[in-house]
Design a protein around this motif. Sequence first.
Motif, short mmCIF file in Angstrom:
data_model
loop_
_atom_site.label_atom_id
_atom_site.label_comp_id
_atom_site.label_asym_id
_atom_site.label_seq_id
_atom_site.Cartn_x
_atom_site.Cartn_y
_atom_site.Cartn_z
N GLY A 92 2.97 7.51 0.78
CA GLY A 92 3.08 9.35 0.17
C GLY A 92 4.55 8.86 -0.05
O GLY A 92 5.28 8.07 0.12
N GLU A 132 0.82 -0.78 -0.08
CA GLU A 132 0.00 -0.12 0.12
C GLU A 132 0.58 1.07 0.43
O GLU A 132 1.59 1.08 1.15
CB GLU A 132 -0.63 -0.16 1.24
CG GLU A 132 -2.02 1.18 1.38
CD GLU A 132 -2.60 0.61 2.93
OE1 GLU A 132 -3.88 1.86 2.68
OE2 GLU A 132 -2.24 0.92 3.69
N TYR A 133 0.46 2.37 -0.84
CA TYR A 133 1.37 3.21 -0.92
C TYR A 133 0.89 4.21 -0.33
O TYR A 133 0.09 4.68 -0.14
CB TYR A 133 1.13 3.94 -2.61
CG TYR A 133 2.16 4.80 -2.78
CD1 TYR A 133 1.67 6.32 -2.93
CD2 TYR A 133 3.61 4.41 -3.11
CE1 TYR A 133 2.96 7.30 -3.12
CE2 TYR A 133 4.71 5.23 -3.79
CZ TYR A 133 4.34 7.02 -3.95
OH TYR A 133 5.49 7.74 -3.13
N SER A 146 -6.66 7.89 0.91
CA SER A 146 -7.16 6.74 2.16
C SER A 146 -6.25 6.69 3.57
O SER A 146 -7.17 6.71 4.83
CB SER A 146 -7.55 5.46 1.87
OG SER A 146 -5.99 5.31 1.87
N TYR A 197 -0.63 12.47 -0.15
CA TYR A 197 -0.94 10.98 0.40
C TYR A 197 -1.73 10.46 -0.53
O TYR A 197 -2.72 11.02 -1.07
CB TYR A 197 -0.92 11.73 1.93
CG TYR A 197 0.19 12.73 2.34
CD1 TYR A 197 -0.31 14.43 2.16
CD2 TYR A 197 0.43 12.25 2.36
CE1 TYR A 197 0.70 15.22 3.42
CE2 TYR A 197 2.40 12.90 3.24
CZ TYR A 197 2.52 14.00 3.70
OH TYR A 197 3.01 15.11 4.43
N ASN A 198 -1.30 9.09 0.37
CA ASN A 198 -3.02 8.71 -0.60
C ASN A 198 -4.03 8.89 0.18
O ASN A 198 -4.02 9.40 1.31
CB ASN A 198 -2.14 7.18 0.26
CG ASN A 198 -3.27 5.70 -0.57
OD1 ASN A 198 -4.27 5.86 -0.11
ND2 ASN A 198 -3.19 4.47 -0.44
N LYS A 240 -4.61 10.38 4.05
CA LYS A 240 -4.31 11.20 4.27
C LYS A 240 -4.24 12.72 5.21
O LYS A 240 -3.54 12.83 5.87
CB LYS A 240 -4.57 12.00 2.68
CG LYS A 240 -4.38 13.58 2.48
CD LYS A 240 -4.86 14.26 1.77
CE LYS A 240 -4.27 15.83 1.06
NZ LYS A 240 -5.34 15.94 -0.24
#
Length: 118
Positions: free
Chosen positions: A51, A48-49, A64, A61-62, A66
């Motif tokens: 940021g 999962e990335y 989800s 930022y991702n 952020k």
Amino acid sequence: QVQLQESGPGLAKPSQTLSLTCTVFGASITSRDAYWSWIRQPPGKGLEYIGHIISSSTTYYNPSLKSRTTISRDTSKNHFTLELSSVTPEDTAVYFCSRGRSWSQDYWGQGTQVTVSS
């Protein structure tokens, strides 16, 4: 040779703020042709990335994550940090830092296990 090394506590309690540092060797985090990322892998799941931060200190930022994420840097120490607030057990994962160039990550740290538990 570029090397990245994550450091930080391996255990956090729910509602706390998790803070991890990535120290970079062999490259400058102010380099304009790279971005510096945080990525995680929860147990049994994919990457999962989270940021990244770039040379101008601009961050991404991702969405989800952020609202709970802050990535910052200290150029004097050539390191960048991740802060993730209000952690829950769902934030348990191996956390990696990496360098990105163009559309891929070319160097990774070895990863650090973070467990969120009371």
